[in-house]
Design a protein around this motif. Structure first.
Motif, PDB file in Angstrom:
ATOM      1  N   THR A 243      -6.294   2.387   5.625  1.00 51.21           N
ATOM      2  CA  THR A 243      -5.482   2.681   4.432  1.00 51.21           C
ATOM      3  C   THR A 243      -5.866   4.026   3.839  1.00 51.21           C
ATOM      4  O   THR A 243      -7.047   4.315   3.675  1.00 51.21           O
ATOM      5  CB  THR A 243      -5.733   1.653   3.298  1.00 51.21           C
ATOM      6  OG1 THR A 243      -6.476   0.578   3.809  1.00 51.21           O
ATOM      7  CG2 THR A 243      -4.491   1.188   2.662  1.00 51.21           C
TER       8      THR A 243
ATOM      9  N   MET B 167      -6.261  -4.336   6.725  1.00 52.71           N
ATOM     10  CA  MET B 167      -6.752  -4.456   5.349  1.00 52.71           C
ATOM     11  C   MET B 167      -7.682  -5.653   5.206  1.00 52.71           C
ATOM     12  O   MET B 167      -7.315  -6.783   5.553  1.00 52.71           O
ATOM     13  CB  MET B 167      -5.554  -4.610   4.396  1.00 52.71           C
ATOM     14  CG  MET B 167      -4.671  -3.372   4.339  1.00 52.71           C
ATOM     15  SD  MET B 167      -3.094  -3.694   3.525  1.00 52.71           S
ATOM     16  CE  MET B 167      -2.166  -4.458   4.855  1.00 52.71           C
TER      17      MET B 167
ATOM     18  N   GLN C 118      -9.063  -2.780  -0.349  1.00 51.41           N
ATOM     19  CA  GLN C 118      -8.931  -3.558   0.889  1.00 51.41           C
ATOM     20  C   GLN C 118      -9.299  -2.707   2.109  1.00 51.41           C
ATOM     21  O   GLN C 118      -9.082  -3.126   3.240  1.00 51.41           O
ATOM     22  CB  GLN C 118      -7.475  -4.015   1.045  1.00 51.41           C
ATOM     23  CG  GLN C 118      -7.001  -4.843  -0.123  1.00 51.41           C
ATOM     24  CD  GLN C 118      -5.493  -4.713  -0.327  1.00 51.41           C
ATOM     25  OE1 GLN C 118      -4.824  -3.908   0.296  1.00 51.41           O
ATOM     26  NE2 GLN C 118      -4.963  -5.525  -1.225  1.00 51.41           N
ATOM     27  N   TYR C 119      -9.807  -1.504   1.832  1.00 49.62           N
ATOM     28  CA  TYR C 119     -10.105  -0.574   2.927  1.00 49.62           C
ATOM     29  C   TYR C 119     -11.056  -1.207   3.942  1.00 49.62           C
ATOM     30  O   TYR C 119     -12.061  -1.814   3.592  1.00 49.62           O
ATOM     31  CB  TYR C 119     -10.728   0.710   2.356  1.00 49.62           C
ATOM     32  CG  TYR C 119     -11.323   1.574   3.430  1.00 49.62           C
ATOM     33  CD1 TYR C 119     -10.508   2.308   4.279  1.00 49.62           C
ATOM     34  CD2 TYR C 119     -12.698   1.612   3.634  1.00 49.62           C
ATOM     35  CE1 TYR C 119     -11.042   3.071   5.295  1.00 49.62           C
ATOM     36  CE2 TYR C 119     -13.252   2.372   4.644  1.00 49.62           C
ATOM     37  CZ  TYR C 119     -12.408   3.100   5.471  1.00 49.62           C
ATOM     38  OH  TYR C 119     -12.942   3.833   6.482  1.00 49.62           O
TER      39      TYR C 119
ATOM     40  N   TYR D  61       0.825  -1.212   0.000  1.00 51.68           N
ATOM     41  CA  TYR D  61       0.000   0.000   0.000  1.00 51.68           C
ATOM     42  C   TYR D  61       0.855   1.255   0.000  1.00 51.68           C
ATOM     43  O   TYR D  61       0.335   2.362  -0.014  1.00 51.68           O
ATOM     44  CB  TYR D  61      -0.917   0.016   1.237  1.00 51.68           C
ATOM     45  CG  TYR D  61      -0.169  -0.289   2.512  1.00 51.68           C
ATOM     46  CD1 TYR D  61       0.585   0.688   3.131  1.00 51.68           C
ATOM     47  CD2 TYR D  61      -0.162  -1.575   3.065  1.00 51.68           C
ATOM     48  CE1 TYR D  61       1.321   0.413   4.270  1.00 51.68           C
ATOM     49  CE2 TYR D  61       0.563  -1.855   4.211  1.00 51.68           C
ATOM     50  CZ  TYR D  61       1.301  -0.865   4.798  1.00 51.68           C
ATOM     51  OH  TYR D  61       2.048  -1.131   5.920  1.00 51.68           O
TER      52      TYR D  61
ATOM     53  N   ALA E 249      -4.863   0.036  -2.826  1.00 45.11           N
ATOM     54  CA  ALA E 249      -5.195  -0.680  -1.586  1.00 45.11           C
ATOM     55  C   ALA E 249      -6.561  -0.298  -1.045  1.00 45.11           C
ATOM     56  O   ALA E 249      -7.031  -0.912  -0.090  1.00 45.11           O
ATOM     57  CB  ALA E 249      -4.116  -0.401  -0.534  1.00 45.11           C
TER      58      ALA E 249
END
Ligand code: SAM
Length: 333
Positions: free
Chosen positions: A197, A170, A210-211, A35, A207
């Protein structure tokens, strides 16, 4: 009538007092967290562009005269800059500085922990996103977990305290390990800080898939641990909870789900001498030309005051996630 002169202070246009500076000593890093910095990235500043230790000492000295009491050394990875403990001793000797700390990935910390402590570094924040060697290597682009664990042991043994673990949480990457990380920290009396993130640079934006909203993580942790709201000094961004029955606290750093800009008390000096006024905006002020033009202390302080006048009210990570093209390692995380 005798009037005492007021303590100097740096107040930004939104009446926030700036009392904390994060000082990046290099934009290079020995890890490639997914990230943060892209694999194969080579757009680094040349070392000639970095402020010298003497220049960093001058800038920090000016900030301290203007009322800043806390400095954190960061990067990139600060321990890849040669002789970092020498810089730490020079800074910790500045009258008026009350807290010198370090952010590190801890890969090289076992070698430097004692020297850093002797040089006046009080405490360390260590990035650690996984306790599983393979997953750690995957997230960090090949990092070796055992080196970090060795570094943490060395920090503890050297008396660097508190040790705070920074874990970027994540979804689908490491969210199944958050409870394990709480237990790991509780066993060692470390503080855990969970971080959302941020969309910084391409890597940060990639990224965001994937928050993970940390409000939901807190609710989840509350089912397993008894979390008691806790106040910690320093006015930092984390909202802390104590884990009942242990000395451990968990901080939630939620720049996206619940921003904390109204209490922002910090600015960031990048390795090349650019002062960034906000992580999530482009506002900046180049201090290196001032330094290299032979500015006096008074001129340097005036330049810093002008820079603080540029501090924006808040980041716009949610409204304009595409806005900040620099990676965290360029600003100084
Ligand atoms: N190398 C040092 C370290 O690992 O702590 C200092 C620099 S590093 C850039 C500082 C922190 O920024 C780390 O905890 C890292 O996880 C975090 N970070 C980097 N990119 C980020 C992003 N896009 N969102 C949230 N945190 C990020």
């Amino acid at each position: 009538m005798i009037t005492s002169s007021p303590t100097p202070s740096l107040i930004d246009p939104f009446q926030r007092r700036i009392e904390y500076v994060r000082v990046s000593v290099t934009d290079r890093c020995d890890l490639r967290c997914s990230y943060c910095m892209p694999k194969g990235f080579d757009g680094f500043h040349e070392p000639d562009d970095w402020l010298t230790f003497g220049e960093i000492e001058r800038v920090v000295g000016a900030f301290v005269r203007l009322g800043v009491q806390r400095i954190r050394l960061t990067g990139g990875e600060p321990l890849v800059r040669r002789d970092l403990p020498d810089l730490a001793s020079r800074l910790s000797a500045l009258p008026g500085l009350s807290d010198l700390s370090l952010s590190t990935n801890a890969v090289r910390l076992d070698k430097y922990a004692v020297a850093l402590k002797t040089a006046g570094v009080r405490r360390v924040n260590v990035s650690l996103d996984s306790l599983r060697p393979e997953r750690f290597a995957q997230i960090t682009g090949g990092g070796k977990l055992h080196k970090v664990l060795r570094g943490l042991d060395a920090a503890h043994a050297a008396g660097l305290a508190p040790v705070k673990i920074n874990m970027v949480a994540m979804g689908g990457v490491n969210d199944d390990e958050i409870e394990d990380m709480v237990a790991f920290c509780a066993e060692r009396d470390f503080t855990l800080r969970l971080i959302e993130t941020m969309p910084m640079g391409d890597t940060g934006r990639n990224a965001t898939g994937q928050y993970l909203n940390l409000q939901t993580v807190r609710e989840r942790l509350n089912e397993r641990f008894d979390l008691i709201p806790d106040l910690q000094p320093g006015g930092g961004p984390a909202r802390y909870y104590r884990v009942s029955g242990s000395k451990t606290t968990i901080g939630f750093i939620t720049p996206i789900s619940q921003h904390f800009c109204e209490t922002c008390n910090r600015v960031r000096l990048a390795a090349d001498g650019t002062l960034y006024l906000c992580l999530g905006q482009d506002s900046s002020y180049a201090l290196r030309p001032t330094l290299r033009a032979g500015a006096s202390d008074a001129e340097l302080e005036a330049a810093i005051r002008s820079a603080i006048g540029l501090k924006p009210e808040r980041h716009e990570f949610r409204e304009k996630p595409e806005k900040v093209i620099r990676f965290m390692s360029m600003t100084g995380g």
